[in-house]
Design a protein around this motif. Structure first.
Motif, PDB file in Angstrom:
ATOM      1  N   GLY A   1       0.713  -1.367  -0.047  1.00 13.08           N
ATOM      2  CA  GLY A   1       0.027  -0.151   0.111  1.00 13.08           C
ATOM      3  C   GLY A   1       0.862   1.375  -0.012  1.00 13.08           C
ATOM      4  N   ASP A   2       1.983   1.114   0.380  1.00 10.74           N
ATOM      5  CA  ASP A   2       2.913   2.213   0.350  1.00 10.74           C
ATOM      6  C   ASP A   2       2.903   3.088  -0.901  1.00 10.74           C
ATOM      7  N   GLY A   3       2.622   2.221  -2.089  1.00 11.28           N
ATOM      8  CA  GLY A   3       2.677   2.777  -3.467  1.00 11.28           C
ATOM      9  C   GLY A   3       1.593   3.979  -3.725  1.00 11.28           C
ATOM     10  N   PHE A   4       0.575   3.674  -2.877  1.00 12.85           N
ATOM     11  CA  PHE A   4      -0.587   4.596  -2.959  1.00 12.85           C
ATOM     12  C   PHE A   4      -0.030   5.992  -2.310  1.00 12.85           C
ATOM     13  N   LEU A   5       0.759   5.773  -1.348  1.00 14.27           N
ATOM     14  CA  LEU A   5       1.295   7.130  -0.928  1.00 14.27           C
ATOM     15  C   LEU A   5       2.086   7.975  -1.562  1.00 14.27           C
ATOM     16  N   VAL A   6       2.987   7.129  -2.362  1.00 13.27           N
ATOM     17  CA  VAL A   6       4.208   7.655  -3.425  1.00 13.27           C
ATOM     18  C   VAL A   6       3.185   8.377  -4.178  1.00 13.27           C
ATOM     19  N   VAL A   7       2.180   7.908  -4.727  1.00 12.32           N
ATOM     20  CA  VAL A   7       1.312   8.399  -5.721  1.00 12.32           C
ATOM     21  C   VAL A   7       0.850   9.707  -5.459  1.00 12.32           C
ATOM     22  N   LYS A   8       0.322  10.000  -4.077  1.00 12.29           N
ATOM     23  CA  LYS A   8      -0.170  11.107  -3.599  1.00 12.29           C
ATOM     24  C   LYS A   8       0.778  12.175  -3.431  1.00 12.29           C
ATOM     25  N   GLY A   9       2.063  11.715  -3.431  1.00 16.01           N
ATOM     26  CA  GLY A   9       3.295  12.598  -3.410  1.00 16.01           C
ATOM     27  C   GLY A   9       3.593  13.198  -4.813  1.00 16.01           C
ATOM     28  N   ILE A  10       3.570  12.296  -5.859  1.00 16.46           N
ATOM     29  CA  ILE A  10       3.792  12.436  -6.818  1.00 16.46           C
ATOM     30  C   ILE A  10       2.923  13.547  -7.473  1.00 16.46           C
ATOM     31  N   ARG A  11       1.348  13.363  -7.088  1.00 16.62           N
ATOM     32  CA  ARG A  11       0.497  14.202  -7.521  1.00 16.62           C
ATOM     33  C   ARG A  11       0.576  15.826  -6.845  1.00 16.62           C
ATOM     34  N   ASP A  12       0.942  15.811  -5.653  1.00 12.70           N
ATOM     35  CA  ASP A  12       1.483  17.168  -5.132  1.00 12.70           C
ATOM     36  C   ASP A  12       2.453  17.877  -5.768  1.00 12.70           C
ATOM     37  N   VAL A  13       3.627  16.876  -6.114  1.00 15.68           N
ATOM     38  CA  VAL A  13       4.828  17.652  -6.667  1.00 15.68           C
ATOM     39  C   VAL A  13       4.437  18.264  -7.972  1.00 15.68           C
ATOM     40  N   VAL A  14       3.687  17.676  -8.829  1.00 12.11           N
ATOM     41  CA  VAL A  14       3.188  17.957 -10.068  1.00 12.11           C
ATOM     42  C   VAL A  14       2.218  19.165 -10.075  1.00 12.11           C
ATOM     43  N   LEU A  15       1.359  19.304  -8.858  1.00 10.97           N
ATOM     44  CA  LEU A  15       0.548  20.327  -8.722  1.00 10.97           C
ATOM     45  C   LEU A  15       1.224  21.636  -8.353  1.00 10.97           C
ATOM     46  N   ALA A  16       2.419  21.415  -7.597  1.00  6.54           N
ATOM     47  CA  ALA A  16       3.230  22.557  -7.309  1.00  6.54           C
ATOM     48  C   ALA A  16       4.089  23.050  -8.629  1.00  6.54           C
ATOM     49  N   LEU A  17       4.695  22.098  -9.108  1.00  7.87           N
ATOM     50  CA  LEU A  17       5.398  22.338 -10.649  1.00  7.87           C
ATOM     51  C   LEU A  17       4.592  23.354 -11.583  1.00  7.87           C
ATOM     52  N   VAL A  18       3.261  23.104 -11.521  1.00  7.26           N
ATOM     53  CA  VAL A  18       2.422  23.510 -12.529  1.00  7.26           C
ATOM     54  C   VAL A  18       2.079  25.082 -11.983  1.00  7.26           C
ATOM     55  N   LEU A  19       1.942  25.304 -10.815  1.00 11.27           N
ATOM     56  CA  LEU A  19       1.748  26.588 -10.218  1.00 11.27           C
ATOM     57  C   LEU A  19       3.205  27.342 -10.296  1.00 11.27           C
ATOM     58  N   GLY A  20       4.077  26.569 -10.228  1.00 10.87           N
ATOM     59  CA  GLY A  20       5.616  27.401 -10.458  1.00 10.87           C
ATOM     60  C   GLY A  20       5.777  27.847 -11.680  1.00 10.87           C
ATOM     61  N   VAL A  21       5.393  26.934 -12.650  1.00 11.42           N
ATOM     62  CA  VAL A  21       5.656  27.593 -14.198  1.00 11.42           C
ATOM     63  C   VAL A  21       4.809  28.714 -14.311  1.00 11.42           C
ATOM     64  N   LEU A  22       3.709  28.390 -13.892  1.00 14.49           N
ATOM     65  CA  LEU A  22       2.782  29.680 -14.303  1.00 14.49           C
ATOM     66  C   LEU A  22       3.355  31.055 -13.504  1.00 14.49           C
ATOM     67  N   LEU A  23       3.852  30.768 -12.277  1.00 16.20           N
ATOM     68  CA  LEU A  23       4.423  32.040 -11.465  1.00 16.20           C
ATOM     69  C   LEU A  23       5.634  32.684 -12.158  1.00 16.20           C
ATOM     70  N   VAL A  24       6.413  31.565 -12.532  1.00 19.92           N
ATOM     71  CA  VAL A  24       7.817  32.196 -12.995  1.00 19.92           C
ATOM     72  C   VAL A  24       7.612  32.731 -14.449  1.00 19.92           C
ATOM     73  N   THR A  25       6.723  32.143 -15.222  1.00 15.98           N
ATOM     74  CA  THR A  25       6.453  32.689 -16.672  1.00 15.98           C
ATOM     75  C   THR A  25       5.710  33.917 -16.802  1.00 15.98           C
ATOM     76  N   GLY A  26       5.089  34.509 -15.441  1.00 14.87           N
ATOM     77  CA  GLY A  26       4.368  35.563 -15.560  1.00 14.87           C
ATOM     78  C   GLY A  26       2.803  35.462 -15.922  1.00 14.87           C
ATOM     79  N   HIS A  27       2.437  34.255 -15.997  1.00 10.58           N
ATOM     80  CA  HIS A  27       0.832  34.069 -16.472  1.00 10.58           C
ATOM     81  C   HIS A  27       0.115  34.117 -15.096  1.00 10.58           C
ATOM     82  N   ARG A  28      -0.032  35.193 -14.832  1.00  8.26           N
ATOM     83  CA  ARG A  28      -0.597  35.496 -13.394  1.00  8.26           C
ATOM     84  C   ARG A  28      -2.061  35.133 -13.401  1.00  8.26           C
ATOM     85  N   ARG A  29      -2.782  35.288 -14.363  1.00  2.00           N
ATOM     86  CA  ARG A  29      -4.184  35.016 -14.601  1.00  2.00           C
ATOM     87  C   ARG A  29      -4.586  33.704 -14.755  1.00  2.00           C
TER      88      ARG A  29
END
Length: 141
Positions: A46-74
């Motif tokens: 079952g630990d694999g499901f916890l890693v999946v949750k972690g990967i989801r969070d990392v990807v969510l953060a990276l999407v926000l980070g790319v939008l912030l760094v590129t200036g796409h504020r809307r």
């Protein structure tokens, strides 16, 4: 303090928090998992499901980070609103599985609500900038 500065600081804080939390789930899921709020944890593989949750969070953060760094504020504001649904979903999951009510509301619910506020503030900021730009745009002859 200007709204743009406040929004940037808040968004950066969310990005770093989500990235940190997700990375913790990937690197040490058993250590990090109890802080999620659920009463029981997967056993065996079952630990694999916890890693999946972690990967989801990392990807969510990276999407926000790319939008912030590129200036796409809307787009950043819209993404924060959509990604807040993941935190609301986490809250509902904890509550639906008889987990910690304090963690459900105090961690997941608060995070989701603050992300929603930040997203709405970014939309407000960009609406004003768009209206100002439109007012100063040259008019056709």
């Amino acid at each position: 303090m200007p709204l743009k500065t406040i929004n940037t600081v808040l968004a950066t804080g969310f990005i770093l928090f989500i990235l940190w939390f997700g990375t913790e789930f990937v690197l040490s899921p058993q250590t990090t998992a109890p802080g999620f709020g659920l009463p029981r944890w997967p056993s065996g593989d079952g630990d694999g499901f916890l890693v999946v949750k972690g990967i989801r969070d990392v990807v969510l953060a990276l999407v926000l980070g790319v939008l912030l760094v590129t200036g796409h504020r809307r787009a950043l504001g819209l993404a924060l609103l959509v990604e807040a649904l993941a935190a609301y979903g986490d809250m509902a999951t904890v509550l639906g599985h008889h987990g910690s009510v304090a963690t459900a509301f105090g961690v997941h619910g608060l995070t989701a609500s603050l992300m929603t506020v930040n997203g709405l503030l970014l939309l407000r900021e960009t609406r004003k900038a768009t209206a100002t730009a439109a007012a100063h745009a040259p008019q056709p002859a």
